[in-house]
Design an enzyme around this catalytic site. Structure first.
Site, short mmCIF file in Angstrom:
data_model
loop_
_atom_site.label_atom_id
_atom_site.label_comp_id
_atom_site.label_asym_id
_atom_site.label_seq_id
_atom_site.Cartn_x
_atom_site.Cartn_y
_atom_site.Cartn_z
N ARG A 37 -4.53 5.02 -1.61
CA ARG A 37 -3.54 6.36 -1.74
C ARG A 37 -4.29 6.86 -3.18
O ARG A 37 -4.08 8.02 -3.34
CB ARG A 37 -2.73 5.42 -1.89
CG ARG A 37 -1.71 5.53 -0.07
CD ARG A 37 -0.73 5.37 -0.05
NE ARG A 37 0.64 6.26 -0.18
CZ ARG A 37 2.07 6.57 -0.73
NH1 ARG A 37 2.30 5.33 -0.47
NH2 ARG A 37 2.30 7.42 -0.67
N CYS A 77 5.11 4.73 -8.52
CA CYS A 77 4.54 4.46 -6.97
C CYS A 77 4.31 5.74 -5.75
O CYS A 77 4.49 7.17 -6.44
CB CYS A 77 4.67 3.28 -6.30
SG CYS A 77 7.34 3.25 -5.59
#
Length: 283
Positions: free
Chosen positions: A180, A238
């Site tokens: 990611r 995050c």
């Protein structure tokens, strides 16, 4: 004070003179499944069995506000958060232990919220509920009202501009999975990639196979290899401020203070004007 507690230590503390308030924060990231499986229900898991005396706390509804421009798990109203904690029996002079189903992310979010708002004695059960060797209960405790009043610490929180600045002046760690970060996949948010200057540091690499944190010296060595020095200013983000809290907790175990960008990638990537970096290089 250590930020984590073992199951054996918790069992001893629960029979001591000043037993901790126990918070059960079982939660899982809800991602649509092709098989049509029902979403994870932490409250149902709690009702089926929890550590005796624990009170359930709902991450999505009580440790976060409604998703929006501030991300998928923006900060809740602090007055409402304080009321939730008081109903759970949390007082400023009483220790608190938080646990989840073993991943540690949700427990870390609760730990971070309490620490950020001024509670002096909060720990996470290392390894979560799977580490507990005692019996479970289906009773729903009704604790006496606590007296905790949240008082936020501005130094422990980053906004988008602060995260961007820290990526240039200090160390900004991206706690998401490496793919990611690199922008190879993005299953949830608008676009893949990372904040320019951020360093890939998947929080899954802070724990052993059983979900328990690596020893403090190993964590310290890991963060040093990622560029964290004794004089570094450190921040973490995050996807939505949950797994990032787990990385802040890992840093605390290693003796490194760090701020959290709660909006994280879900907020950052929602604004097309913000820059996005892709690939393994921070820049």
């Amino acid at each position: 004070m250590n930020a984590i507690i073992s199951a054996s230590e918790l069992a001893g503390d629960l029979t001591g003179d000043n037993p901790p308030v126990l918070l059960d924060v079982r939660w899982q990231l809800s991602v649509a499944k092709a098989a049509g499986e029902p979403p994870f229900d932490g409250r149902a898991e709690y009702a089926a069995g929890h550590i005796p005396g624990a009170v359930f706390v709902d991450l999505d509804r009580e440790l976060a506000a409604t998703p929006g421009t501030g991300g998928r798990h923006p900060l809740p109203d602090l007055a409402e958060f304080g009321a939730v904690m008081r109903r759970a029996g949390v007082s400023s002079g009483t220790p608190v232990v938080v646990y989840d189903g073993g991943q540690g992310w949700a427990a870390a979010r609760a730990w971070w919220m309490l620490r950020w708002t001024g509670h002096p004695d909060v720990r996470v059960l290392d390894g979560g509920l799977p580490s507990w060797r005692g019996g479970l209960s289906t009773d729903r405790p009704e604790p006496a009202e606590g007296d905790f009043r949240p008082n936020a610490d501005a130094a422990g929180l980053l906004d988008a501009d602060g995260a961007a600045a820290l990526a240039r002046s200090g160390v900004l760690l991206d706690a998401r999975a490496g793919e990611r970060y690199r922008g190879e996949v993005e299953p949830i948010d608008r676009v893949g990639g990372h904040i320019p200057g951020a360093v890939s540091a998947p929080t899954t690499e802070n724990v052993a196979a059983d979900g328990a944190f690596l020893p403090a010296e190993e964590l310290a060595a890991r963060f040093k290899a990622l560029g964290v020095s004794d004089d570094s200013t450190v921040g973490v983000y995050c996807g939505s401020g949950v797994s990032g809290a787990h990385e802040v907790l890992a840093l605390a175990v290693a003796g490194v203070p760090a701020a959290l960008y709660v909006g994280s990638w879900s907020e950052w990537s929602s604004d097309p004007s913000r820059p996005v970096a892709v690939g393994p290089d921070p820049r």
